[in-house]
Scaffold this motif. Structure first.
Motif, PDB file in Angstrom:
ATOM      1  N   GLY A 275      11.027  10.702 -52.846  1.00  0.00           N
ATOM      2  CA  GLY A 275       9.885  11.458 -52.333  1.00  0.00           C
ATOM      3  C   GLY A 275      10.295  12.460 -51.259  1.00  0.00           C
ATOM      4  N   ILE A 276      11.148  12.021 -50.341  1.00  0.00           N
ATOM      5  CA  ILE A 276      11.628  12.923 -49.280  1.00  0.00           C
ATOM      6  C   ILE A 276      12.423  14.072 -49.878  1.00  0.00           C
ATOM      7  CG2 ILE A 276      13.235  13.084 -47.324  1.00  0.00           C
ATOM      8  CD1 ILE A 276      12.286  10.236 -46.526  1.00  0.00           C
ATOM      9  N   CYS A 277      13.262  13.761 -50.877  1.00  0.00           N
ATOM     10  CA  CYS A 277      14.060  14.814 -51.525  1.00  0.00           C
ATOM     11  C   CYS A 277      13.188  15.811 -52.284  1.00  0.00           C
ATOM     12  CB  CYS A 277      15.094  14.192 -52.461  1.00  0.00           C
ATOM     13  SG  CYS A 277      16.434  13.384 -51.573  1.00  0.00           S
ATOM     14  N   PHE A 278      11.967  15.419 -52.606  1.00  0.00           N
ATOM     15  CA  PHE A 278      11.009  16.323 -53.253  1.00  0.00           C
ATOM     16  C   PHE A 278      10.236  17.139 -52.221  1.00  0.00           C
ATOM     17  CE2 PHE A 278       6.487  16.345 -55.057  1.00  0.00           C
ATOM     18  CZ  PHE A 278       6.612  17.597 -55.637  1.00  0.00           C
ATOM     19  N   VAL A 279       9.586  16.464 -51.270  1.00  0.00           N
ATOM     20  CA  VAL A 279       8.660  17.171 -50.371  1.00  0.00           C
ATOM     21  C   VAL A 279       9.355  17.962 -49.278  1.00  0.00           C
ATOM     22  CG1 VAL A 279       6.780  15.557 -50.827  1.00  0.00           C
ATOM     23  CG2 VAL A 279       8.190  15.219 -48.815  1.00  0.00           C
ATOM     24  N   LEU A 280      10.522  17.512 -48.821  1.00  0.00           N
ATOM     25  CA  LEU A 280      11.213  18.229 -47.742  1.00  0.00           C
ATOM     26  C   LEU A 280      11.648  19.633 -48.178  1.00  0.00           C
ATOM     27  CD1 LEU A 280      11.788  17.570 -44.800  1.00  0.00           C
ATOM     28  CD2 LEU A 280      14.021  16.709 -45.478  1.00  0.00           C
ATOM     29  N   PRO A 281      12.382  19.780 -49.297  1.00  0.00           N
ATOM     30  CA  PRO A 281      12.731  21.144 -49.736  1.00  0.00           C
ATOM     31  C   PRO A 281      11.494  21.988 -50.063  1.00  0.00           C
ATOM     32  CG  PRO A 281      14.021  19.531 -50.962  1.00  0.00           C
ATOM     33  CD  PRO A 281      12.998  18.773 -50.166  1.00  0.00           C
TER      34      PRO A 281
END
Length: 194
Positions: free
Chosen positions: A85-91
């Protein structure tokens, strides 16, 4: 006051993400039943666009911490979900912060979905599946994939053929919904009148 509002929005989005995570469902004939589809990254992406990428990542962390109270994976599924999830929403949030508007949201979502889907390979191969193999044999896991595609020969091949595209599509579905609801919700989330 501004940080209090961001914290409040993040808390609300985290609670919503947790509820959406509970509403997971299998997608038969596409991926083995032990892998479920949910829309729990939707509030995280909404938060990343509305108040910033770090706040969106915080939603991923909080929803998975909450999910630990109902886990069936001893926290390993939550760890993987949180990292993906972090790798999706952060970028996605970073791109949107630099390029405001629909173009930035679209570009950010595509980049975020690609990063999140790509990261599913090492996360599942080195963390999730080795843990599950303590309880299920590799042959049993591989067999679940082979019911869908008899030609797959290894866990890595399964992850590449099934999990990577599944994760990408899951993130794109979240992004598509956010793409349509963000503009009308933005003034409410940001506390601005139209």
């Amino acid at each position: 006051m501004k940080n209090t509002r961001k914290l409040t929005i993040t808390a609300i989005m985290s609670a919503l993400a947790f509820v959406l995570m509970l509403l997971e469902f299998p997608v038969p004939f596409v991926i083995p039943d032990f892998i479920k589809f949910d829309f729990s990254e939707l509030p995280a992406l909404l938060c990343a666009f509305a108040v910033g990428p770090v706040w969106g990542a915080a939603v991923c962390i909080v929803k998975n911490l909450l999910h630990l109270f109902v886990t069936t994976t001893a926290g390993v599924g939550e760890l993987a979900n949180c990292l993906l999830g972090i790798c999706f929403v952060l970028p996605a949030g970073i791109v949107y912060k630099k390029i405001k508007g629909r173009t930035g949201a679209l570009l950010g979502s595509l980049i975020g979905a690609a990063v999140g889907a790509t990261v599913t390979l090492p996360i599942n191969y080195y963390i999730t599946y080795p843990f599950y193999m303590n309880f299920m044999s590799e042959e049993l896991i591989l067999g679940a994939y082979q019911l869908l595609l008899p030609g797959v020969k290894s866990i890595f091949q399964c992850l590449l053929i099934f999990n990577l595209p599944f994760t990408f599509v899951k993130f794109i579905c979240d992004a598509a919904i956010v793409f349509f609801i963000y503009k009308p919700l933005s003034p409410i989330i940001k506390g601005k009148n139209k």
